[in-house]
Scaffold this motif. Structure first.
Motif, PDB file in Angstrom:
ATOM      1  N   ARG A 235       0.805  -1.220   0.000  1.00  0.00           N
ATOM      2  CA  ARG A 235       0.000   0.000   0.000  1.00  0.00           C
ATOM      3  C   ARG A 235       0.837   1.268   0.000  1.00  0.00           C
ATOM      4  NH1 ARG A 235      -1.949   4.251   2.400  1.00  0.00           N
ATOM      5  NH2 ARG A 235      -4.173   4.811   2.241  1.00  0.00           N
ATOM      6  N   ARG A 236       1.981   1.244   0.641  1.00  0.00           N
ATOM      7  CA  ARG A 236       2.781   2.465   0.699  1.00  0.00           C
ATOM      8  C   ARG A 236       3.250   2.905  -0.678  1.00  0.00           C
ATOM      9  NH1 ARG A 236       8.744   1.483   1.298  1.00  0.00           N
ATOM     10  NH2 ARG A 236       8.830   3.662   1.922  1.00  0.00           N
ATOM     11  N   HIS A 237       3.181   2.008  -1.678  1.00  0.00           N
ATOM     12  CA  HIS A 237       3.547   2.349  -3.054  1.00  0.00           C
ATOM     13  C   HIS A 237       2.324   2.630  -3.925  1.00  0.00           C
ATOM     14  CE1 HIS A 237       7.793   1.223  -2.479  1.00  0.00           C
ATOM     15  NE2 HIS A 237       7.328   0.233  -1.742  1.00  0.00           N
ATOM     16  N   ALA A 238       1.133   2.623  -3.336  1.00  0.00           N
ATOM     17  CA  ALA A 238      -0.090   2.743  -4.121  1.00  0.00           C
ATOM     18  C   ALA A 238      -0.284   4.162  -4.653  1.00  0.00           C
ATOM     19  CB  ALA A 238      -1.298   2.337  -3.280  1.00  0.00           C
ATOM     20  N   ILE A 239      -1.005   4.257  -5.748  1.00  0.00           N
ATOM     21  CA  ILE A 239      -1.386   5.551  -6.301  1.00  0.00           C
ATOM     22  C   ILE A 239      -2.204   6.310  -5.255  1.00  0.00           C
ATOM     23  CG2 ILE A 239      -2.815   6.683  -8.058  1.00  0.00           C
ATOM     24  CD1 ILE A 239      -2.134   4.312  -9.916  1.00  0.00           C
ATOM     25  N   GLY A 240      -1.777   7.513  -4.936  1.00  0.00           N
ATOM     26  CA  GLY A 240      -2.497   8.329  -3.961  1.00  0.00           C
ATOM     27  C   GLY A 240      -2.111   8.088  -2.523  1.00  0.00           C
ATOM     28  N   ALA A 241      -1.200   7.147  -2.265  1.00  0.00           N
ATOM     29  CA  ALA A 241      -0.845   6.831  -0.871  1.00  0.00           C
ATOM     30  C   ALA A 241      -0.128   7.982  -0.186  1.00  0.00           C
ATOM     31  CB  ALA A 241       0.005   5.568  -0.825  1.00  0.00           C
ATOM     32  N   ALA A 242       0.473   8.892  -0.966  1.00  0.00           N
ATOM     33  CA  ALA A 242       1.182  10.019  -0.363  1.00  0.00           C
ATOM     34  C   ALA A 242       0.225  11.094   0.130  1.00  0.00           C
ATOM     35  CB  ALA A 242       2.149  10.624  -1.386  1.00  0.00           C
ATOM     36  N   ILE A 243      -1.041  11.011  -0.255  1.00  0.00           N
ATOM     37  CA  ILE A 243      -2.025  12.019   0.144  1.00  0.00           C
ATOM     38  C   ILE A 243      -2.668  11.579   1.456  1.00  0.00           C
ATOM     39  CG2 ILE A 243      -4.169  13.182  -0.515  1.00  0.00           C
ATOM     40  CD1 ILE A 243      -3.417  12.653  -3.430  1.00  0.00           C
ATOM     41  N   PRO A 244      -2.730  12.452   2.471  1.00  0.00           N
ATOM     42  CA  PRO A 244      -3.420  12.076   3.716  1.00  0.00           C
ATOM     43  C   PRO A 244      -4.837  11.609   3.422  1.00  0.00           C
ATOM     44  CG  PRO A 244      -2.249  14.150   4.001  1.00  0.00           C
ATOM     45  CD  PRO A 244      -2.170  13.820   2.539  1.00  0.00           C
ATOM     46  N   ARG A 260       5.467  12.101  -3.579  1.00  0.00           N
ATOM     47  CA  ARG A 260       5.708  12.200  -2.144  1.00  0.00           C
ATOM     48  C   ARG A 260       6.429  13.510  -1.834  1.00  0.00           C
ATOM     49  NH1 ARG A 260       4.462   7.602   0.440  1.00  0.00           N
ATOM     50  NH2 ARG A 260       4.050   5.805  -0.892  1.00  0.00           N
ATOM     51  N   PRO A 261       6.169  14.090  -0.664  1.00  0.00           N
ATOM     52  CA  PRO A 261       6.786  15.385  -0.333  1.00  0.00           C
ATOM     53  C   PRO A 261       8.313  15.303  -0.373  1.00  0.00           C
ATOM     54  CG  PRO A 261       5.074  14.804   1.252  1.00  0.00           C
ATOM     55  CD  PRO A 261       5.289  13.598   0.407  1.00  0.00           C
ATOM     56  N   PRO A 264      13.973  17.698   3.467  1.00  0.00           N
ATOM     57  CA  PRO A 264      15.074  18.666   3.578  1.00  0.00           C
ATOM     58  C   PRO A 264      16.405  18.094   3.109  1.00  0.00           C
ATOM     59  CG  PRO A 264      13.710  18.722   5.547  1.00  0.00           C
ATOM     60  CD  PRO A 264      13.236  17.554   4.732  1.00  0.00           C
ATOM     61  N   ASP A 265      16.583  16.782   3.295  1.00  0.00           N
ATOM     62  CA  ASP A 265      17.785  16.094   2.821  1.00  0.00           C
ATOM     63  C   ASP A 265      17.347  14.740   2.291  1.00  0.00           C
ATOM     64  OD1 ASP A 265      20.218  14.629   2.569  1.00  0.00           O
ATOM     65  OD2 ASP A 265      21.183  15.952   4.028  1.00  0.00           O
ATOM     66  N   GLU A 266      17.426  14.557   0.978  1.00  0.00           N
ATOM     67  CA  GLU A 266      16.912  13.334   0.351  1.00  0.00           C
ATOM     68  C   GLU A 266      17.692  12.090   0.753  1.00  0.00           C
ATOM     69  OE1 GLU A 266      14.255  12.528  -1.440  1.00  0.00           O
ATOM     70  OE2 GLU A 266      13.429  14.532  -1.202  1.00  0.00           O
ATOM     71  N   ARG A 267      18.858  12.259   1.346  1.00  0.00           N
ATOM     72  CA  ARG A 267      19.600  11.087   1.836  1.00  0.00           C
ATOM     73  C   ARG A 267      18.828  10.369   2.934  1.00  0.00           C
ATOM     74  NH1 ARG A 267      25.279  13.488   3.556  1.00  0.00           N
ATOM     75  NH2 ARG A 267      23.861  15.146   4.290  1.00  0.00           N
ATOM     76  N   ASN A 268      17.858  11.065   3.541  1.00  0.00           N
ATOM     77  CA  ASN A 268      17.087  10.458   4.625  1.00  0.00           C
ATOM     78  C   ASN A 268      15.847   9.723   4.138  1.00  0.00           C
ATOM     79  OD1 ASN A 268      18.848  11.490   6.642  1.00  0.00           O
ATOM     80  ND2 ASN A 268      17.854  13.493   6.467  1.00  0.00           N
ATOM     81  N   ARG A 269      15.670   9.640   2.828  1.00  0.00           N
ATOM     82  CA  ARG A 269      14.476   8.994   2.272  1.00  0.00           C
ATOM     83  C   ARG A 269      14.361   7.542   2.722  1.00  0.00           C
ATOM     84  NH1 ARG A 269      10.029  11.097   0.306  1.00  0.00           N
ATOM     85  NH2 ARG A 269      11.253  12.599  -0.903  1.00  0.00           N
ATOM     86  N   ASP A 270      15.482   6.860   2.821  1.00  0.00           N
ATOM     87  CA  ASP A 270      15.450   5.425   3.128  1.00  0.00           C
ATOM     88  C   ASP A 270      16.190   5.080   4.415  1.00  0.00           C
ATOM     89  OD1 ASP A 270      13.998   4.698   0.739  1.00  0.00           O
ATOM     90  OD2 ASP A 270      15.848   5.053  -0.374  1.00  0.00           O
ATOM     91  N   VAL A 271      16.233   6.010   5.373  1.00  0.00           N
ATOM     92  CA  VAL A 271      16.915   5.699   6.622  1.00  0.00           C
ATOM     93  C   VAL A 271      16.170   4.604   7.380  1.00  0.00           C
ATOM     94  CG1 VAL A 271      17.934   7.990   6.906  1.00  0.00           C
ATOM     95  CG2 VAL A 271      15.690   7.503   7.905  1.00  0.00           C
ATOM     96  N   VAL A 272      16.920   3.861   8.152  1.00  0.00           N
ATOM     97  CA  VAL A 272      16.312   2.907   9.077  1.00  0.00           C
ATOM     98  C   VAL A 272      16.502   3.438  10.486  1.00  0.00           C
ATOM     99  CG1 VAL A 272      16.669   0.935   7.549  1.00  0.00           C
ATOM    100  CG2 VAL A 272      18.415   1.497   9.244  1.00  0.00           C
ATOM    101  N   SER A 273      15.580   3.113  11.357  1.00  0.00           N
ATOM    102  CA  SER A 273      15.607   3.611  12.736  1.00  0.00           C
ATOM    103  C   SER A 273      15.448   2.452  13.705  1.00  0.00           C
ATOM    104  CB  SER A 273      14.470   4.625  12.962  1.00  0.00           C
ATOM    105  OG  SER A 273      14.578   5.720  12.078  1.00  0.00           O
ATOM    106  N   TRP A 274      15.871   2.696  14.921  1.00  0.00           N
ATOM    107  CA  TRP A 274      15.699   1.714  15.993  1.00  0.00           C
ATOM    108  C   TRP A 274      14.391   2.040  16.701  1.00  0.00           C
ATOM    109  CZ3 TRP A 274      18.835  -2.339  17.746  1.00  0.00           C
ATOM    110  CH2 TRP A 274      18.478  -2.890  18.986  1.00  0.00           C
ATOM    111  N   VAL A 275      13.454   1.125  16.683  1.00  0.00           N
ATOM    112  CA  VAL A 275      12.165   1.330  17.343  1.00  0.00           C
ATOM    113  C   VAL A 275      11.884   0.122  18.235  1.00  0.00           C
ATOM    114  CG1 VAL A 275       9.696   1.710  17.075  1.00  0.00           C
ATOM    115  CG2 VAL A 275      11.280   2.713  15.433  1.00  0.00           C
ATOM    116  N   GLY A 276      11.831   0.353  19.534  1.00  0.00           N
ATOM    117  CA  GLY A 276      11.566  -0.734  20.468  1.00  0.00           C
ATOM    118  C   GLY A 276      12.801  -1.560  20.697  1.00  0.00           C
ATOM    119  N   GLY A 277      12.990  -2.565  19.880  1.00  0.00           N
ATOM    120  CA  GLY A 277      14.138  -3.440  20.074  1.00  0.00           C
ATOM    121  C   GLY A 277      14.783  -3.885  18.791  1.00  0.00           C
ATOM    122  N   CYS A 278      14.483  -3.195  17.663  1.00  0.00           N
ATOM    123  CA  CYS A 278      15.055  -3.632  16.396  1.00  0.00           C
ATOM    124  C   CYS A 278      15.087  -2.473  15.404  1.00  0.00           C
ATOM    125  CB  CYS A 278      14.264  -4.803  15.808  1.00  0.00           C
ATOM    126  SG  CYS A 278      12.551  -4.401  15.399  1.00  0.00           S
TER     127      CYS A 278
END
Length: 567
Positions: A235-244, A260-261, A264-278
């Protein structure tokens, strides 16, 4: 002549028949309903359907032969083939050749809706739902060099014309308004199974807005747990998914577009983050709606910078994070070693070593029910490590050369009698309201006064002024005692600048020789105007520049090496 073949790959109960009816209204299109169904039943003799015997007689069960027929001559220039994802299974190289020679898209529907609808006819299974198979088809098409459009059923219902226009554009065919409606009743191109499955769609004449929904069957919950993550990926790749979704009404795609909007820095488009435990990808770096950070802003945080392979002032930030969490009576606060390991793994996964800002957030954790009450937090606290490429003078920070303009906020900084600013908490309404005022005034930030009318800090940073060669900053009673603030107070005497903490009036800021702000993200930022008053000469002052140099030199040599964070 061989037609343009358009394949719609979907799961059952996903508006696939309605979309087939839509394409059937085109002047240039012939449609075919699940031509690979008999092939699928042949490979799965255990699947029982009321119409199985009739279908096996009427439809060619040789899937490879069917694919050859589909790419052969047709009555019109476009052939639209409706498929269920699972029906491509078992076709191997012939399937790949077919995909490469045709145009393809994916249709998905929220499994909460699709499985509930399926349950009304047959007990659903993961294999029958085709979510896993749709992910396989999408991945395979990308491997074959295509970037197939994805249509989400609900977004199609909310803006039929917009989604269909964009879909046609991606399929390289012209949109026809006739696609928005069809006659009610059975159709000559319906599959043999229509009397079993199509009673609802035969009553329709157009794409209808999402309905009130239906109760979700408890028996399908394990299947939902398996299917929903796959649906989320698609779904995140669906047509219109970027619109609230609140904006997704007829005409939304035409008004807002499908891009998609920008970041400020396009290098952050695909960053991964630590959430919870992974570690998780950006699109899935989310918190539960039961988490305390969502329920009441009940979380604490720190901003940390990385310079040339070193995490600057890490120990001080971790100490303050721990103090804030203990002041808030959090349970199961993660150890310093655990937080360091999470930081290391996040930086390593993103290949980050310089020009990086890390936001550490520690939530009280997830609740067992919606409530403000901490007694419902039984899972322990929850750590987030969000690392982004964020240069000190980047698009998301401040101009430390030319300087910035400030205004004075109309609301006051919280006193310790209300909420102690020494707790670095995430309930930032007291800061956000002044920031809105600054935005509206075209200023970088807003100066906040304490309840007695003296200067406290800005909505985001500590503040200093220079008067008669002396450096002055407000007492840290109504403001956060910032780590960068403490660093400047220590550096100033070494740079030949006497430094003092005392009460500062707004008049003293307006008439100061120099003013600058301090914070981890922006370091030292010159202030050249406050409330329309020019500060000093209207440019960065000499003492500000001297302290910027001293601070920058410190960041070149101090900090915890990233490699030292490894467990």
């Amino acid at each position: 002549a061989a037609p343009v073949v358009i394949n719609a790959w979907s799961g059952p109960r996903s508006l696939s028949t309605a979309l087939m009816y839509s394409f059937a209204q085109r002047s240039d299109t012939t449609v075919v309903d699940e031509p690979l169904y008999a092939h699928h039943l042949r490979l799965n003799p255990h699947l029982q359907r009321p119409y199985r015997e009739e279908l096996m007689k009427a439809q060619n069960p040789d899937g490879a032969a069917v694919l050859q027929q589909l790419v052969g001559p047709q009555p019109k220039s476009v052939l639209y083939a409706k498929h269920i994802g699972k029906q491509l299974t078992g076709l191997g190289e012939a399937g790949d050749d077919f995909l490469k020679s045709t145009r393809n898209f994916i249709l998905v529907r929220n499994p909460i809706d699709a499985l509930a609808s399926w349950e009304e006819k047959l007990p659903p299974t993961l294999g029958e739902s085709s979510y896993a198979e749709l992910l396989t088809v999408w991945s395979r098409l990308r491997e074959l060099g295509q970037e197939p459009a994805i249509v989400d059923a609900e977004l199609l219902q909310r803006d039929p014309e917009g989604v269909l226009r964009e879909l046609c554009t991606r399929l390289k065919i012209e949109f026809e308004p006739a696609m928005l409606a069809w006659p009610a009743g059975p159709k000559p191109y319906d599959g043999i199974w229509a009397s079993f499955w199509y009673d609802g769609i035969h009553k329709s004449t157009h794409f209808q807005p999402p309905g009130a929904g239906r109760p979700f069957p408890a028996s399908a919950t394990p299947l939902l747990d398996a299917a929903f993550p796959i649906y989320s990926v698609l779904r995140r790749h669906a047509i219109g998914a970027a619109i609230p979704i609140s904006r997704m009404v007829p005409g939304a795609l035409q008004q807002y577009g499908d891009a998609r909007p920008a970041l400020p820095d396009e290098r952050n488009r695909d960053v991964v983050s630590w959430v919870g435990g992974c570690l998780v990808p950006r699109a899935f770096a989310v918190m539960s709606c039961f988490d305390s950070s969502v329920q009441g802003g009940d979380a604490v945080w720190e901003g940390v910078r990385v310079y040339k392979g070193r995490v600057f002032h890490l120990e001080e930030h971790l100490r303050r994070l721990d103090h804030s969490a203990r002041a808030m009576a959090y349970a199961e606060i993660p150890s310093k070693a655990f937080v360091k390991e999470a930081i290391y793994r996040t930086l390593a996964a993103n290949n980050m070593a310089d020009g990086v800002h890390i936001r550490l957030t520690l939530s009280r954790g997830e609740k067992v029910t919606s409530s403000m009450n901490p007694k419902f937090n039984v899972y322990g606290s929850r750590l987030i490590v969000l690392a982004e490429f964020k240069p000190v003078e980047g698009a998301a920070t401040y101009d430390n050369s030319t300087g910035v303009k400030l205004i004075t906020a109309c609301n006051r900084r919280n006193p310790p009698a209300c909420v102690d600013s020494k707790i670095h908490h995430c309930n930032l309404i007291n800061n956000i309201l002044p920031k809105i005022q600054a935005n509206n005034a075209g200023a970088a930030d807003a100066v906040m006064l304490d309840i007695d009318g003296f200067v406290s800090e800005t909505n985001a940073t500590n503040i200093f002024c220079v008067r008669g060669g002396e450096l002055i900053t407000p007492w840290a009673d109504h403001c956060l005692p910032g780590i960068t603030r403490a660093t400047i107070l220590a550096l100033a005497p070494k740079a030949g600048v006497p430094a003092f903490e005392r009460r500062v009036s707004l008049m003293e800021l307006h008439t100061a020789d120099e003013v600058f702000t301090t914070g981890t993200m922006g370091e030292l930022t010159p202030v050249v105007e406050i409330d329309g008053r020019v500060i000093g000469t209207g440019v960065r002052g000499p003492i500000t520049a001297r302290l910027q140099e001293a601070y920058r030199a410190l960041t070149e040599t101090e900090g915890t090496p990233i490699e030292d964070l490894r467990a």
